[in-house]
Design a protein around this motif. Sequence first.
Motif, PDB file in Angstrom:
ATOM      1  N   LEU A 147       0.855  -1.176   0.000  1.00 42.78           N
ATOM      2  CA  LEU A 147       0.000   0.000   0.000  1.00 42.78           C
ATOM      3  C   LEU A 147       0.897   1.234   0.000  1.00 42.78           C
ATOM      4  O   LEU A 147       1.790   1.359   0.835  1.00 42.78           O
ATOM      5  CB  LEU A 147      -0.896   0.032   1.236  1.00 42.78           C
ATOM      6  N   GLY A 148       0.659   2.137  -0.937  1.00 43.09           N
ATOM      7  CA  GLY A 148       1.462   3.342  -1.030  1.00 43.09           C
ATOM      8  C   GLY A 148       0.969   4.437  -0.092  1.00 43.09           C
ATOM      9  O   GLY A 148      -0.238   4.580   0.109  1.00 43.09           O
ATOM     10  N   HIS A 149       1.920   5.175   0.483  1.00 43.52           N
ATOM     11  CA  HIS A 149       1.641   6.341   1.346  1.00 43.52           C
ATOM     12  C   HIS A 149       0.260   6.243   1.997  1.00 43.52           C
ATOM     13  O   HIS A 149      -0.637   7.052   1.722  1.00 43.52           O
ATOM     14  CB  HIS A 149       1.798   7.645   0.585  1.00 43.52           C
ATOM     15  N   LEU A 150       0.109   5.289   2.895  1.00 47.52           N
ATOM     16  CA  LEU A 150      -1.209   4.906   3.420  1.00 47.52           C
ATOM     17  C   LEU A 150      -2.029   6.069   3.967  1.00 47.52           C
ATOM     18  O   LEU A 150      -3.234   6.129   3.728  1.00 47.52           O
ATOM     19  CB  LEU A 150      -1.051   3.828   4.493  1.00 47.52           C
ATOM     20  N   ASP A 151      -1.415   6.982   4.674  1.00 45.50           N
ATOM     21  CA  ASP A 151      -2.207   8.082   5.240  1.00 45.50           C
ATOM     22  C   ASP A 151      -1.988   9.390   4.469  1.00 45.50           C
ATOM     23  O   ASP A 151      -1.992  10.472   5.055  1.00 45.50           O
ATOM     24  CB  ASP A 151      -1.917   8.270   6.731  1.00 45.50           C
ATOM     25  N   MET A 152      -1.873   9.306   3.150  1.00 48.78           N
ATOM     26  CA  MET A 152      -1.538  10.495   2.360  1.00 48.78           C
ATOM     27  C   MET A 152      -2.610  11.586   2.424  1.00 48.78           C
ATOM     28  O   MET A 152      -2.338  12.741   2.088  1.00 48.78           O
ATOM     29  CB  MET A 152      -1.283  10.131   0.897  1.00 48.78           C
ATOM     30  N   ILE A 153      -3.813  11.257   2.866  1.00 47.43           N
ATOM     31  CA  ILE A 153      -4.864  12.263   2.987  1.00 47.43           C
ATOM     32  C   ILE A 153      -4.407  13.410   3.904  1.00 47.43           C
ATOM     33  O   ILE A 153      -4.850  14.558   3.758  1.00 47.43           O
ATOM     34  CB  ILE A 153      -6.178  11.632   3.517  1.00 47.43           C
ATOM     35  N   ILE A 154      -3.459  13.103   4.802  1.00 48.27           N
ATOM     36  CA  ILE A 154      -2.928  14.116   5.713  1.00 48.27           C
ATOM     37  C   ILE A 154      -2.281  15.268   4.940  1.00 48.27           C
ATOM     38  O   ILE A 154      -2.355  16.430   5.344  1.00 48.27           O
ATOM     39  CB  ILE A 154      -1.908  13.485   6.689  1.00 48.27           C
ATOM     40  N   ARG A 155      -1.649  14.936   3.811  1.00 49.38           N
ATOM     41  CA  ARG A 155      -0.993  15.966   2.990  1.00 49.38           C
ATOM     42  C   ARG A 155      -1.953  17.106   2.629  1.00 49.38           C
ATOM     43  O   ARG A 155      -1.558  18.259   2.531  1.00 49.38           O
ATOM     44  CB  ARG A 155      -0.521  15.377   1.661  1.00 49.38           C
ATOM     45  N   GLU A 186       4.453   0.729   2.273  1.00 55.27           N
ATOM     46  CA  GLU A 186       5.669   1.486   1.999  1.00 55.27           C
ATOM     47  C   GLU A 186       5.784   2.649   2.966  1.00 55.27           C
ATOM     48  O   GLU A 186       4.781   3.155   3.480  1.00 55.27           O
ATOM     49  CB  GLU A 186       5.679   2.026   0.568  1.00 55.27           C
ATOM     50  N   ILE A 187       7.030   3.082   3.179  1.00 57.32           N
ATOM     51  CA  ILE A 187       7.279   4.383   3.798  1.00 57.32           C
ATOM     52  C   ILE A 187       7.669   5.307   2.662  1.00 57.32           C
ATOM     53  O   ILE A 187       8.596   5.031   1.900  1.00 57.32           O
ATOM     54  CB  ILE A 187       8.389   4.324   4.851  1.00 57.32           C
ATOM     55  N   ASN A 188       6.948   6.404   2.540  1.00 57.51           N
ATOM     56  CA  ASN A 188       7.111   7.337   1.433  1.00 57.51           C
ATOM     57  C   ASN A 188       7.782   8.601   1.956  1.00 57.51           C
ATOM     58  O   ASN A 188       7.198   9.341   2.751  1.00 57.51           O
ATOM     59  CB  ASN A 188       5.728   7.637   0.841  1.00 57.51           C
ATOM     60  N   THR A 189       9.012   8.866   1.498  1.00 59.01           N
ATOM     61  CA  THR A 189       9.767   9.968   2.083  1.00 59.01           C
ATOM     62  C   THR A 189       9.360  11.346   1.558  1.00 59.01           C
ATOM     63  O   THR A 189       9.979  12.353   1.904  1.00 59.01           O
ATOM     64  CB  THR A 189      11.289   9.783   1.882  1.00 59.01           C
ATOM     65  N   SER A 190       8.302  11.385   0.761  1.00 60.80           N
ATOM     66  CA  SER A 190       7.776  12.691   0.338  1.00 60.80           C
ATOM     67  C   SER A 190       7.265  13.486   1.529  1.00 60.80           C
ATOM     68  O   SER A 190       7.059  14.700   1.436  1.00 60.80           O
ATOM     69  CB  SER A 190       6.649  12.518  -0.680  1.00 60.80           C
ATOM     70  N   LEU A 196       5.569  17.624   6.478  1.00 56.62           N
ATOM     71  CA  LEU A 196       4.782  16.939   7.496  1.00 56.62           C
ATOM     72  C   LEU A 196       5.630  16.700   8.745  1.00 56.62           C
ATOM     73  O   LEU A 196       6.852  16.576   8.672  1.00 56.62           O
ATOM     74  CB  LEU A 196       4.253  15.607   6.950  1.00 56.62           C
ATOM     75  N   LYS A 197       4.973  16.593   9.877  1.00 61.17           N
ATOM     76  CA  LYS A 197       5.685  16.443  11.145  1.00 61.17           C
ATOM     77  C   LYS A 197       5.982  14.987  11.478  1.00 61.17           C
ATOM     78  O   LYS A 197       6.645  14.705  12.476  1.00 61.17           O
ATOM     79  CB  LYS A 197       4.863  17.088  12.272  1.00 61.17           C
ATOM     80  N   ASP A 198       5.493  14.075  10.656  1.00 65.11           N
ATOM     81  CA  ASP A 198       5.667  12.650  10.923  1.00 65.11           C
ATOM     82  C   ASP A 198       6.048  11.965   9.625  1.00 65.11           C
ATOM     83  O   ASP A 198       6.066  12.567   8.550  1.00 65.11           O
ATOM     84  CB  ASP A 198       4.361  12.068  11.474  1.00 65.11           C
ATOM     85  N   LEU A 199       6.364  10.684   9.724  1.00 61.39           N
ATOM     86  CA  LEU A 199       6.620   9.890   8.533  1.00 61.39           C
ATOM     87  C   LEU A 199       5.303   9.627   7.812  1.00 61.39           C
ATOM     88  O   LEU A 199       4.223   9.878   8.341  1.00 61.39           O
ATOM     89  CB  LEU A 199       7.279   8.564   8.922  1.00 61.39           C
ATOM     90  N   THR A 200       5.405   9.113   6.596  1.00 62.60           N
ATOM     91  CA  THR A 200       4.222   8.677   5.846  1.00 62.60           C
ATOM     92  C   THR A 200       4.388   7.214   5.470  1.00 62.60           C
ATOM     93  O   THR A 200       5.260   6.903   4.667  1.00 62.60           O
ATOM     94  CB  THR A 200       4.038   9.515   4.562  1.00 62.60           C
ATOM     95  N   PRO A 201       3.606   6.286   6.057  1.00 53.74           N
ATOM     96  CA  PRO A 201       2.583   6.558   7.060  1.00 53.74           C
ATOM     97  C   PRO A 201       3.199   6.922   8.407  1.00 53.74           C
ATOM     98  O   PRO A 201       4.392   6.758   8.617  1.00 53.74           O
ATOM     99  CB  PRO A 201       1.807   5.244   7.131  1.00 53.74           C
ATOM    100  N   SER A 202       2.357   7.359   9.299  1.00 56.73           N
ATOM    101  CA  SER A 202       2.808   7.838  10.601  1.00 56.73           C
ATOM    102  C   SER A 202       3.471   6.731  11.412  1.00 56.73           C
ATOM    103  O   SER A 202       3.278   5.539  11.165  1.00 56.73           O
ATOM    104  CB  SER A 202       1.617   8.383  11.393  1.00 56.73           C
ATOM    105  N   LYS A 203       4.238   7.139  12.406  1.00 56.13           N
ATOM    106  CA  LYS A 203       4.872   6.157  13.286  1.00 56.13           C
ATOM    107  C   LYS A 203       3.821   5.343  14.034  1.00 56.13           C
ATOM    108  O   LYS A 203       4.054   4.177  14.361  1.00 56.13           O
ATOM    109  CB  LYS A 203       5.815   6.872  14.256  1.00 56.13           C
TER     110      LYS A 203
END
Length: 261
Positions: A147-155, A186-190, A196-203
């Motif tokens: 699954l790509g950038h699972l919580d990308m809605i945060i962006r 995946e962890i997406n370094t974008s 963003l203040k956290d990784l994507t997805p979050s920790k």
Amino acid sequence: MLADYHMHTSFSDDSTYAMEDEIKKAISLGIDEICFTEHVDHGVKTDLNCDYIAYIKEFKRCKEIYKSQITLKLGIEFGIQVHTIDEFQKDFNQYEFDFVIFSCHQVDNKEFWTQDFQKGKTQQEYNEKYYEEILKGIKKYDDYSVLGHLDMIIRYDKAGNYPFEKIKNIVTEILTHVIAHGKGIEINTSSFRYGLKDLTPSKEILKLYQELGGTIITIGSDAHKEEYVGHNISYVKEELKKLGYKQLCTFEKMKPIFHDL
């Protein structure tokens, strides 16, 4: 192992970066392996989707030229919506990929970055609907790797970060399904270039994935420009160690290969 498993070139509609230039950049950075993951988003940008034939032809040409310097893998990023699954299944059945990212870039043909999807909805409504679309999608489509950038809605959430506890149950259901079906995330370094203040997805999601028994993780820069190739991948590897992870993955012919961190 230093691998970048989310990369876009001029075969994606939002990049002008030549594949060969991207390879040269990766080599200069000492990256061992890269996987190209060009965009396909049926239902939204049908006329702008990746030209599979041209993409694969150029990939094979570059792979032959640079085979002694770097490992290249053929991937794709499917921007899946439930009503487009049949089209993606046809694509997957026609071409042989090493790696497929299951991403959710839009719902009901409404994109997040334009705010079309969020318009007229409360923060709770658009967050829940986003994760519901992913859950429904993975229950109907199985030919993907992560699954790509699972919580990308945060962006694209102008209201700020929606509390994790409010979506934890559905994220748990998503991750449980992913793990049960031998898939990963995946962890997406974008996240760094989006500020963003956290990784994507979050920790929080990464910890939950591990607690549920998840082990398949890739790291990708989501590069569309030269300066983002391999961006912060070494840093993320260290963050994974801190979270207790021992390995990351590359892929070949849709099968994960584990590498010690």
